[in-house]
Enzyme design. Structure first.
Site, mmCIF file in Angstrom:
data_model
loop_
_atom_site.group_PDB
_atom_site.id
_atom_site.type_symbol
_atom_site.label_atom_id
_atom_site.label_comp_id
_atom_site.label_asym_id
_atom_site.label_seq_id
_atom_site.Cartn_x
_atom_site.Cartn_y
_atom_site.Cartn_z
ATOM 1 N N CYS A 197 0.811 -1.229 0.000
ATOM 2 C CA CYS A 197 0.000 0.000 0.000
ATOM 3 C C CYS A 197 0.847 1.283 0.000
ATOM 4 C CB CYS A 197 -0.938 -0.002 1.198
ATOM 5 S SG CYS A 197 -0.203 -0.620 2.715
ATOM 6 N N HIS B 156 -3.151 6.199 4.696
ATOM 7 C CA HIS B 156 -1.722 6.394 4.985
ATOM 8 C C HIS B 156 -1.295 7.790 4.509
ATOM 9 C CE1 HIS B 156 -1.619 2.231 5.869
ATOM 10 N NE2 HIS B 156 -0.869 1.769 4.894
HETATM 11 N N1 NAP Z 1 -4.611 -3.948 4.745
HETATM 12 C C1 NAP Z 1 -3.983 -3.242 3.821
HETATM 13 O O1 NAP Z 1 -3.973 -1.988 3.825
HETATM 14 C C2 NAP Z 1 -3.246 -3.955 2.708
HETATM 15 C C3 NAP Z 1 -2.679 -3.196 1.689
HETATM 16 C C4 NAP Z 1 -1.989 -3.838 0.642
HETATM 17 C C5 NAP Z 1 -1.914 -5.206 0.635
HETATM 18 N N2 NAP Z 1 -2.456 -5.928 1.660
HETATM 19 C C6 NAP Z 1 -2.354 -7.384 1.599
HETATM 20 O O2 NAP Z 1 -3.645 -7.907 1.323
HETATM 21 C C7 NAP Z 1 -3.799 -9.188 1.931
HETATM 22 C C8 NAP Z 1 -5.048 -9.189 2.800
HETATM 23 O O3 NAP Z 1 -4.894 -8.230 3.828
HETATM 24 P P1 NAP Z 1 -6.055 -7.922 4.890
HETATM 25 O O4 NAP Z 1 -5.607 -6.690 5.571
HETATM 26 O O5 NAP Z 1 -7.387 -7.981 4.231
HETATM 27 O O6 NAP Z 1 -5.908 -9.200 5.868
HETATM 28 P P2 NAP Z 1 -6.949 -9.734 6.937
HETATM 29 O O7 NAP Z 1 -7.924 -8.682 7.297
HETATM 30 O O8 NAP Z 1 -6.158 -10.374 8.003
HETATM 31 O O9 NAP Z 1 -7.767 -10.906 6.147
HETATM 32 C C9 NAP Z 1 -7.133 -12.058 5.637
HETATM 33 C C10 NAP Z 1 -8.163 -12.969 4.972
HETATM 34 O O10 NAP Z 1 -7.466 -14.003 4.283
HETATM 35 C C11 NAP Z 1 -8.022 -15.275 4.604
HETATM 36 N N3 NAP Z 1 -6.937 -16.259 4.520
HETATM 37 C C12 NAP Z 1 -5.778 -16.287 5.208
HETATM 38 N N4 NAP Z 1 -5.023 -17.342 4.850
HETATM 39 C C13 NAP Z 1 -5.740 -17.995 3.882
HETATM 40 C C14 NAP Z 1 -5.492 -19.175 3.121
HETATM 41 N N5 NAP Z 1 -4.394 -19.880 3.231
HETATM 42 N N6 NAP Z 1 -6.422 -19.517 2.210
HETATM 43 C C15 NAP Z 1 -7.568 -18.806 2.060
HETATM 44 N N7 NAP Z 1 -7.850 -17.694 2.771
HETATM 45 C C16 NAP Z 1 -6.935 -17.301 3.674
HETATM 46 C C17 NAP Z 1 -8.557 -15.114 6.002
HETATM 47 O O11 NAP Z 1 -9.531 -16.097 6.167
HETATM 48 P P3 NAP Z 1 -10.397 -16.246 7.522
HETATM 49 O O12 NAP Z 1 -11.323 -15.060 7.504
HETATM 50 O O13 NAP Z 1 -11.103 -17.529 7.333
HETATM 51 O O14 NAP Z 1 -9.412 -16.218 8.649
HETATM 52 C C18 NAP Z 1 -9.111 -13.677 5.943
HETATM 53 O O15 NAP Z 1 -10.413 -13.681 5.420
HETATM 54 C C19 NAP Z 1 -2.500 -9.443 2.713
HETATM 55 O O16 NAP Z 1 -1.646 -10.215 1.906
HETATM 56 C C20 NAP Z 1 -1.940 -8.051 2.903
HETATM 57 O O17 NAP Z 1 -0.551 -8.053 3.039
HETATM 58 C C21 NAP Z 1 -3.143 -5.337 2.680
#
Ligand code: NAP
Length: 353
Positions: free
Chosen positions: A128, A244
């Site tokens: 991000c 951010h």
């Molecule tokens: N947050 C940000 O600002 C941001 C910005 C850029 C990139 N990202 C990236 O985007 C991704 C998601 O981030 P987030 O903030 O949304 O994370 P999050 O809120 O922790 O949500 C993660 C989701 O992924 C699911 N999950 C985890 N491991 C899995 C697997 N092996 N197979 C299938 N589903 C799985 C989880 O399932 P359950 O619900 O069943 O636990 C949950 O629904 C990450 O890789 C992060 O680094 C995030």
């Protein structure tokens, strides 16, 4: 024919992907197939969905797969990315596992959609903090080459995921009574975040930087196709929910005045400049100017944009500029970027709804 879409991950980013697909009327069959680690029902962006446990069948017939799961060996795209590609889908991954893989295009569509050559079906979306900085840097780099960047970030808790937002909310009642001994989960943040900030995002590296800082260096050089651009980052977590901020010092090959930089950025795709005399200010300061803040990304007209202000010449170096930028880390920093990549591939005929 509408595209068949699978979304893997229903956390902060997955929910935003679902919401953005709806808002932008993405040409797809509704509902998308939604998967996570376990099956259940979920309300995402106000709508009820059946969530499946992710398995190979999640990719049967899928034409586009958006990965928004966790990273690492047990993470979604490491476990399922290759299987989804083999099933014939174009995959766009929000996570960091493949961003620096030389065979994987790392894409901000306003900058380098050309990196998605016909042989590529797995595409990575940057971190991000990188995405918002690159939109600004690339606009300037097109006019005069950027030599060096010094950037300090002010990153919201939602950048860590859903648990981190809860962590801040849980700490606030305690912090309102006392700033001592605020309870915190050290597996989320290394310090309490309520009424606090700390220069620590992601793991430390041996040279004292953090992985988040090195992502900003390597990803920016890869997206801009120039590994001679020097980038000196410090990444800081702040007690903000979403949005951010980044303070960016830029050294260019040719001198740009602040007015020229304002003009360039005003015409840059995906960027809005908020930097003019603040004639509405109640404070007695005739020189006060407008500037963007994280709460601005709540406004519909700004939520999908990178907002730039405080554009100044840096008098301490020959060709220097200082500026400030803000973007919604969950939207342009993640979910919107992946949907825009897919939209770009539709425009180019790579995906055919
Ligand atoms: N947050 C940000 O600002 C941001 C910005 C850029 C990139 N990202 C990236 O985007 C991704 C998601 O981030 P987030 O903030 O949304 O994370 P999050 O809120 O922790 O949500 C993660 C989701 O992924 C699911 N999950 C985890 N491991 C899995 C697997 N092996 N197979 C299938 N589903 C799985 C989880 O399932 P359950 O619900 O069943 O636990 C949950 O629904 C990450 O890789 C992060 O680094 C995030």
């Amino acid at each position: 024919m509408a595209l068949k879409v699978t979304v893997v991950g229903v956390g902060m980013v997955g929910e935003q992907i679902v919401s953005i697909l709806r808002e932008r009327d993405f040409p797809m069959e509704w509902p998308p197939r939604i998967c996570a680690t376990r099956a259940r029902s979920e309300t995402l962006a106000g709508e009820g969905f059946k969530v499946e446990e992710t398995g190979e069948e999640a990719f049967d017939g899928a034409e586009v797969v958006f990965f928004a799961g966790k990273e690492g060996g047990k993470g979604a795209s490491v476990q399922w990315g290759e299987k989804a590609v083999k099933a014939g889908a174009i995959c766009v991954d929000n996570g960091g596992d493949f961003r620096m893989d030389p065979t994987v295009p790392l894409v901000v569509p306003e900058v380098n959609l050309d990196a998605v050559t016909p042989d590529k079906s797995f595409i990575a979306s940057p971190n991000c903090s990188t995405i918002q900085m690159v939109l600004v840097l690339n606009a300037i780099h097109q006019v005069t080459r950027i030599r060096r960047v010094v950037v300090s970030t002010y990153q919201s808790v939602s950048g860590w995921g859903v648990q981190a937002e809860q962590e801040l909310l849980n700490q606030i009642p305690h912090a309102l009574k006392s700033l001592d001994d605020i309870p915190f989960d050290p597996m989320v943040f290394a310090s309490p975040i309520a009424f606090n900030l700390f220069p620590h995002i992601d793991k430390f590296t041996e040279d004292g930087y953090t992985k988040e800082e090195m992502k900003m260096v390597w990803e920016t050089q890869k997206i801009m196709g120039d590994d001679t651009i020097k980038i000196s980052p410090t990444t800081v977590r702040v007690a903000v929910m979403v949005g951010h901020g980044e303070s960016i010092n830029i050294e260019t090959e040719r001198k740009l005045t602040a007015a020229e930089a304002r003009e360039i950025l005003s015409n840059a795709p995906g960027v809005v400049v908020i930097d003019e005399p603040n004639t509405n200010s109640p404070r007695p300061d005739p020189l006060e100017r407008t500037y963007p803040v994280p709460l601005d990304v709540r406004k519909p007209e700004y939520r999908d944009m990178v907002l730039v202000g405080r554009i100044r010449e840096d008098p301490t170096i020959g060709n220097g500029l200082n500026l400030w930028c803000v973007a919604d880390n969950l939207r342009k920093g993640a979910a919107l970027n992946v949907v825009q990549i897919a939209e770009g591939l539709i425009e180019r005929g790579r995906l055919n709804p």
